[in-house]
Design a protein around this motif. Sequence first.
Motif, PDB file in Angstrom:
ATOM      1  N   TRP A 146      -8.335  10.076  10.122  1.00 16.40           N
ATOM      2  CA  TRP A 146      -7.341   9.230   9.466  1.00 16.40           C
ATOM      3  C   TRP A 146      -7.946   7.902   9.029  1.00 16.40           C
ATOM      4  O   TRP A 146      -7.815   7.508   7.870  1.00 16.40           O
ATOM      5  CB  TRP A 146      -6.139   8.986  10.383  1.00 16.40           C
ATOM      6  CG  TRP A 146      -5.142   8.085   9.732  1.00 16.40           C
ATOM      7  CD1 TRP A 146      -5.003   6.734   9.896  1.00 16.40           C
ATOM      8  CD2 TRP A 146      -4.173   8.452   8.743  1.00 16.40           C
ATOM      9  NE1 TRP A 146      -4.012   6.249   9.083  1.00 16.40           N
ATOM     10  CE2 TRP A 146      -3.485   7.282   8.369  1.00 16.40           C
ATOM     11  CE3 TRP A 146      -3.823   9.666   8.139  1.00 16.40           C
ATOM     12  CZ2 TRP A 146      -2.461   7.291   7.418  1.00 16.40           C
ATOM     13  CZ3 TRP A 146      -2.800   9.667   7.194  1.00 16.40           C
ATOM     14  CH2 TRP A 146      -2.138   8.490   6.841  1.00 16.40           C
ATOM     15  N   GLU A 147      -8.592   7.220   9.963  1.00 11.26           N
ATOM     16  CA  GLU A 147      -9.059   5.864   9.680  1.00 11.26           C
ATOM     17  C   GLU A 147     -10.238   5.814   8.721  1.00 11.26           C
ATOM     18  O   GLU A 147     -10.356   4.879   7.939  1.00 11.26           O
ATOM     19  CB  GLU A 147      -9.408   5.146  10.987  1.00 11.26           C
ATOM     20  CG  GLU A 147      -8.180   4.871  11.836  1.00 11.26           C
ATOM     21  CD  GLU A 147      -8.481   4.190  13.150  1.00 11.26           C
ATOM     22  OE1 GLU A 147      -9.664   3.890  13.435  1.00 11.26           O
ATOM     23  OE2 GLU A 147      -7.521   3.969  13.909  1.00 11.26           O
ATOM     24  N   LYS A 148     -11.106   6.815   8.759  1.00 15.33           N
ATOM     25  CA  LYS A 148     -12.315   6.753   7.949  1.00 15.33           C
ATOM     26  C   LYS A 148     -12.242   7.548   6.646  1.00 15.33           C
ATOM     27  O   LYS A 148     -13.100   7.371   5.784  1.00 15.33           O
ATOM     28  CB  LYS A 148     -13.516   7.193   8.772  1.00 15.33           C
ATOM     29  CG  LYS A 148     -13.786   6.232   9.933  1.00 15.33           C
ATOM     30  CD  LYS A 148     -15.057   6.548  10.659  1.00 15.33           C
ATOM     31  CE  LYS A 148     -15.289   5.508  11.755  1.00 15.33           C
ATOM     32  NZ  LYS A 148     -16.517   5.779  12.500  1.00 15.33           N
ATOM     33  N   ILE A 149     -11.226   8.420   6.508  1.00 18.24           N
ATOM     34  CA  ILE A 149     -11.170   9.244   5.296  1.00 18.24           C
ATOM     35  C   ILE A 149      -9.752   9.335   4.716  1.00 18.24           C
ATOM     36  O   ILE A 149      -9.509   8.911   3.591  1.00 18.24           O
ATOM     37  CB  ILE A 149     -11.694  10.683   5.569  1.00 18.24           C
ATOM     38  CG1 ILE A 149     -13.090  10.650   6.194  1.00 18.24           C
ATOM     39  CG2 ILE A 149     -11.688  11.503   4.274  1.00 18.24           C
ATOM     40  CD1 ILE A 149     -13.563  11.995   6.712  1.00 18.24           C
ATOM     41  N   ILE A 150      -8.840   9.900   5.469  1.00 14.43           N
ATOM     42  CA  ILE A 150      -7.541  10.288   4.917  1.00 14.43           C
ATOM     43  C   ILE A 150      -6.697   9.082   4.502  1.00 14.43           C
ATOM     44  O   ILE A 150      -6.111   9.082   3.414  1.00 14.43           O
ATOM     45  CB  ILE A 150      -6.765  11.178   5.915  1.00 14.43           C
ATOM     46  CG1 ILE A 150      -7.563  12.453   6.202  1.00 14.43           C
ATOM     47  CG2 ILE A 150      -5.380  11.517   5.381  1.00 14.43           C
ATOM     48  CD1 ILE A 150      -7.008  13.286   7.347  1.00 14.43           C
ATOM     49  N   ARG A 151      -6.605   8.068   5.342  1.00 18.69           N
ATOM     50  CA  ARG A 151      -5.757   6.912   5.037  1.00 18.69           C
ATOM     51  C   ARG A 151      -6.068   6.348   3.648  1.00 18.69           C
ATOM     52  O   ARG A 151      -5.166   6.123   2.848  1.00 18.69           O
ATOM     53  CB  ARG A 151      -5.921   5.825   6.100  1.00 18.69           C
ATOM     54  CG  ARG A 151      -5.115   4.562   5.776  1.00 18.69           C
ATOM     55  CD  ARG A 151      -5.206   3.513   6.849  1.00 18.69           C
ATOM     56  NE  ARG A 151      -6.589   3.172   7.142  1.00 18.69           N
ATOM     57  CZ  ARG A 151      -6.969   2.500   8.213  1.00 18.69           C
ATOM     58  NH1 ARG A 151      -6.087   2.092   9.098  1.00 18.69           N
ATOM     59  NH2 ARG A 151      -8.238   2.228   8.416  1.00 18.69           N
ATOM     60  N   ASP A 155      -3.771   6.462  -0.124  1.00 16.72           N
ATOM     61  CA  ASP A 155      -3.318   5.136  -0.532  1.00 16.72           C
ATOM     62  C   ASP A 155      -3.609   4.947  -2.015  1.00 16.72           C
ATOM     63  O   ASP A 155      -4.766   4.959  -2.444  1.00 16.72           O
ATOM     64  CB  ASP A 155      -4.034   4.062   0.288  1.00 16.72           C
ATOM     65  CG  ASP A 155      -3.477   2.674   0.067  1.00 16.72           C
ATOM     66  OD1 ASP A 155      -2.920   2.397  -1.022  1.00 16.72           O
ATOM     67  OD2 ASP A 155      -3.602   1.854   0.981  1.00 16.72           O
ATOM     68  N   ALA A 156      -2.552   4.774  -2.800  1.00 11.06           N
ATOM     69  CA  ALA A 156      -2.687   4.648  -4.250  1.00 11.06           C
ATOM     70  C   ALA A 156      -3.503   3.433  -4.677  1.00 11.06           C
ATOM     71  O   ALA A 156      -3.952   3.354  -5.815  1.00 11.06           O
ATOM     72  CB  ALA A 156      -1.301   4.587  -4.890  1.00 11.06           C
ATOM     73  N   ARG A 157      -3.725   2.492  -3.767  1.00 14.23           N
ATOM     74  CA  ARG A 157      -4.482   1.284  -4.096  1.00 14.23           C
ATOM     75  C   ARG A 157      -5.981   1.465  -3.938  1.00 14.23           C
ATOM     76  O   ARG A 157      -6.757   0.594  -4.319  1.00 14.23           O
ATOM     77  CB  ARG A 157      -3.993   0.126  -3.214  1.00 14.23           C
ATOM     78  CG  ARG A 157      -2.505  -0.172  -3.425  1.00 14.23           C
ATOM     79  CD  ARG A 157      -1.950  -1.018  -2.330  1.00 14.23           C
ATOM     80  NE  ARG A 157      -1.974  -0.270  -1.067  1.00 14.23           N
ATOM     81  CZ  ARG A 157      -1.391  -0.688   0.051  1.00 14.23           C
ATOM     82  NH1 ARG A 157      -0.765  -1.823   0.082  1.00 14.23           N
ATOM     83  NH2 ARG A 157      -1.463   0.045   1.146  1.00 14.23           N
ATOM     84  N   THR A 158      -6.417   2.583  -3.370  1.00 10.95           N
ATOM     85  CA  THR A 158      -7.845   2.835  -3.179  1.00 10.95           C
ATOM     86  C   THR A 158      -8.501   3.097  -4.521  1.00 10.95           C
ATOM     87  O   THR A 158      -8.058   3.941  -5.292  1.00 10.95           O
ATOM     88  CB  THR A 158      -8.069   4.035  -2.241  1.00 10.95           C
ATOM     89  OG1 THR A 158      -7.506   3.736  -0.972  1.00 10.95           O
ATOM     90  CG2 THR A 158      -9.541   4.356  -2.085  1.00 10.95           C
ATOM     91  N   LEU A 163      -6.202  10.362  -3.857  1.00 11.84           N
ATOM     92  CA  LEU A 163      -5.382  11.562  -4.011  1.00 11.84           C
ATOM     93  C   LEU A 163      -3.934  11.228  -4.347  1.00 11.84           C
ATOM     94  O   LEU A 163      -3.263  12.010  -5.020  1.00 11.84           O
ATOM     95  CB  LEU A 163      -5.442  12.399  -2.726  1.00 11.84           C
ATOM     96  CG  LEU A 163      -6.824  12.949  -2.373  1.00 11.84           C
ATOM     97  CD1 LEU A 163      -6.804  13.610  -1.008  1.00 11.84           C
ATOM     98  CD2 LEU A 163      -7.324  13.906  -3.434  1.00 11.84           C
ATOM     99  N   ALA A 164      -3.443  10.082  -3.901  1.00 11.14           N
ATOM    100  CA  ALA A 164      -2.036   9.726  -4.123  1.00 11.14           C
ATOM    101  C   ALA A 164      -1.707   9.633  -5.608  1.00 11.14           C
ATOM    102  O   ALA A 164      -0.686  10.163  -6.055  1.00 11.14           O
ATOM    103  CB  ALA A 164      -1.709   8.420  -3.413  1.00 11.14           C
ATOM    104  N   THR A 165      -2.544   8.975  -6.377  1.00  7.73           N
ATOM    105  CA  THR A 165      -2.251   8.837  -7.811  1.00  7.73           C
ATOM    106  C   THR A 165      -2.597  10.101  -8.590  1.00  7.73           C
ATOM    107  O   THR A 165      -2.187  10.255  -9.739  1.00  7.73           O
ATOM    108  CB  THR A 165      -2.989   7.629  -8.435  1.00  7.73           C
ATOM    109  OG1 THR A 165      -4.381   7.753  -8.182  1.00  7.73           O
ATOM    110  CG2 THR A 165      -2.463   6.324  -7.880  1.00  7.73           C
ATOM    111  N   LEU A 166      -3.292  11.015  -7.962  1.00  2.59           N
ATOM    112  CA  LEU A 166      -3.617  12.291  -8.592  1.00  2.59           C
ATOM    113  C   LEU A 166      -2.421  13.249  -8.564  1.00  2.59           C
ATOM    114  O   LEU A 166      -2.338  14.165  -9.379  1.00  2.59           O
ATOM    115  CB  LEU A 166      -4.816  12.907  -7.862  1.00  2.59           C
ATOM    116  CG  LEU A 166      -5.493  14.117  -8.446  1.00  2.59           C
ATOM    117  CD1 LEU A 166      -6.069  13.799  -9.811  1.00  2.59           C
ATOM    118  CD2 LEU A 166      -6.592  14.581  -7.500  1.00  2.59           C
ATOM    119  N   ARG A 167      -1.487  13.047  -7.640  1.00  4.80           N
ATOM    120  CA  ARG A 167      -0.353  13.963  -7.452  1.00  4.80           C
ATOM    121  C   ARG A 167       0.346  14.379  -8.749  1.00  4.80           C
ATOM    122  O   ARG A 167       0.578  15.566  -8.952  1.00  4.80           O
ATOM    123  CB  ARG A 167       0.688  13.341  -6.504  1.00  4.80           C
ATOM    124  CG  ARG A 167       0.395  13.469  -5.090  1.00  4.80           C
ATOM    125  CD  ARG A 167       0.904  14.665  -4.331  1.00  4.80           C
ATOM    126  NE  ARG A 167       2.283  14.994  -4.359  1.00  4.80           N
ATOM    127  CZ  ARG A 167       2.714  16.232  -4.514  1.00  4.80           C
ATOM    128  NH1 ARG A 167       1.886  17.218  -4.671  1.00  4.80           N
ATOM    129  NH2 ARG A 167       3.986  16.499  -4.497  1.00  4.80           N
TER     130      ARG A 167
END
Length: 172
Positions: A146-151, A155-158, A163-167
Amino acid sequence: MSHADALIPLHLCVLTVSDSRTLAEDRSGDYLVEALTQEGHQLHERTLLPDDRYRLRAQVSQWIADPVVDGILVTGGTGFTGRDSTPEALLPLLDKEMPGFGELFRHVSVEEIGTSSLQSRAFAGLANQTFLFCLPGSTSACRTAWEKIIRAQLDARTRPCNLATLRPRLKE
C-alpha cells in the motif's frame, strides 16, 4: 491523460484469504480498510474466505461485474504452501496482467525480508475495468504494497500518471 488536483475517491473491496483467521482476527484486512479510507477512498465491501479457488473466483467475479467497484485488494494465498491458490483462482479472470506490480513488490520487499521476497507470488491486473491487487497475507506485506506502490497509483494527483485517472479510458 489529465490529472486531478484532488483525490478521486474510488470504491474498493477487500478480500482476505485465510483458512485460519476470522474477520475479528484479520489484521491485514483491517490495515487495508483503514489505509484506503484514511486516503479518502470508499470501502464498498469486505469479506474473508477460505483458500478455495472456486469460492475466491466467485466472489471476485461478483465484484468485477459490479460497475460501482473500481478496485479489489486481496490479501493472502499468494505463497507456496499446498493451500495457497489465489493466483490459480484469480489470474484466469484478468483481461490484462500488470507484471510490473509483482516485480516491483518483490523488489521493494527485499529491503524488509531479503531473498524471502522470492516466495511471494503477488500480482495485479485488470479484470472487467476493475483493478485487482493480490498481496501476501502478512500485515507488513500489505503495508509495504500500500505505502510503496498502491496508494500512489490510486491517487489521481500522482504524476506523471496513475491508475485513478486511467479509469474512464478502460472501456476504450
